[in-house]
Design a protein around this motif. Structure first.
Motif, mmCIF file in Angstrom:
data_model
loop_
_atom_site.group_PDB
_atom_site.id
_atom_site.type_symbol
_atom_site.label_atom_id
_atom_site.label_comp_id
_atom_site.label_asym_id
_atom_site.label_seq_id
_atom_site.Cartn_x
_atom_site.Cartn_y
_atom_site.Cartn_z
ATOM 1 N N GLU A 102 46.917 -45.402 -5.262
ATOM 2 C CA GLU A 102 46.645 -44.511 -6.399
ATOM 3 C C GLU A 102 45.297 -43.813 -6.227
ATOM 4 O OE1 GLU A 102 46.017 -44.645 -11.242
ATOM 5 O OE2 GLU A 102 47.056 -46.312 -10.276
ATOM 6 N N ALA A 103 44.294 -44.549 -5.752
ATOM 7 C CA ALA A 103 42.947 -43.988 -5.635
ATOM 8 C C ALA A 103 42.798 -43.024 -4.470
ATOM 9 C CB ALA A 103 41.928 -45.121 -5.494
ATOM 10 N N THR A 104 43.408 -43.348 -3.327
ATOM 11 C CA THR A 104 43.183 -42.547 -2.120
ATOM 12 C C THR A 104 44.334 -41.615 -1.778
ATOM 13 O OG1 THR A 104 44.134 -44.183 -0.599
ATOM 14 C CG2 THR A 104 41.778 -44.385 -1.119
ATOM 15 N N GLY A 105 45.518 -41.915 -2.291
ATOM 16 C CA GLY A 105 46.692 -41.123 -1.932
ATOM 17 C C GLY A 105 47.224 -41.488 -0.559
ATOM 18 N N ASP A 107 48.864 -44.588 1.991
ATOM 19 C CA ASP A 107 49.475 -45.912 2.027
ATOM 20 C C ASP A 107 48.700 -46.798 3.012
ATOM 21 O OD1 ASP A 107 50.282 -45.067 4.544
ATOM 22 O OD2 ASP A 107 52.407 -44.989 4.048
ATOM 23 N N ALA A 108 49.098 -48.064 3.120
ATOM 24 C CA ALA A 108 48.374 -49.025 3.950
ATOM 25 C C ALA A 108 48.285 -48.575 5.404
ATOM 26 C CB ALA A 108 49.018 -50.403 3.850
ATOM 27 N N SER A 114 43.180 -44.445 9.547
ATOM 28 C CA SER A 114 41.932 -43.770 9.251
ATOM 29 C C SER A 114 40.739 -44.644 9.618
ATOM 30 C CB SER A 114 41.878 -43.400 7.768
ATOM 31 O OG SER A 114 40.665 -42.764 7.452
ATOM 32 N N MET A 115 40.841 -45.944 9.307
ATOM 33 C CA MET A 115 39.763 -46.882 9.656
ATOM 34 C C MET A 115 39.598 -46.956 11.176
ATOM 35 S SD MET A 115 38.228 -48.474 7.123
ATOM 36 C CE MET A 115 38.418 -48.877 5.411
ATOM 37 N N LYS A 116 40.715 -46.989 11.906
ATOM 38 C CA LYS A 116 40.646 -47.035 13.368
ATOM 39 C C LYS A 116 39.949 -45.800 13.908
ATOM 40 C CE LYS A 116 44.845 -49.690 14.188
ATOM 41 N NZ LYS A 116 46.231 -49.607 14.680
#
Length: 126
Positions: A102-105, A107-108, A114-116
């Motif tokens: 909900e906050a970022t739009g 999914d996991a 993105s973190m990678k």
């Protein structure tokens, strides 16, 4: 503490206009605030899900950049949980994922990718 970016073209304020109320809905009453990189984050000292020991969440403001969502979930050791609390573990994972979606739009899978990329961008070139 992990920081999450929003989807391209979106801001945290657009996605969640009332962050405080949303955080309370997902995790429980806010018991205080904590400073992180010059921004006050909400602290939930007694989350409603027994798997969480403490939750810290809020918007981190950067000059010239979009705000990011900063989150830290302190969780109980799974080996120390009772059978009832183990059932709550699935609900805790769902609450985290639903809140972050909900906050970022994102999914996991998108958040992991993105973190990678951000870790790869920070790696030195040899």
């Amino acid at each position: 503490m992990k920081e999450y970016k929003m989807r391209r073209g979106e801001t945290l304020e657009e996605r969640i206009p009332d962050l405080k109320a949303t955080v309370e809905d997902y995790f429980g009453p806010i018991t205080g605030t904590e400073d992180f990189k010059g921004s006050d984050l909400f602290v939930i000292g007694e989350p409603k899900n027994p798997v969480f020991k403490r939750v810290v969440v809020g918007a981190v403001k950067y000059s010239g950049k979009k705000d990011r969502l900063a989150v830290n979930f302190e969780e109980a050791d799974p080996t120390q949980l009772s059978p009832d609390e183990l059932e709550a573990a699935g609900e805790a994972v769902n609450a985290k994922n639903e809140f972050l979606l909900e906050a970022t739009g994102r999914d996991a899978k998108s958040r992991r990718d993105s973190m990678k990329r951000s870790v790869e961008d920070d790696a030195p070139d040899y």
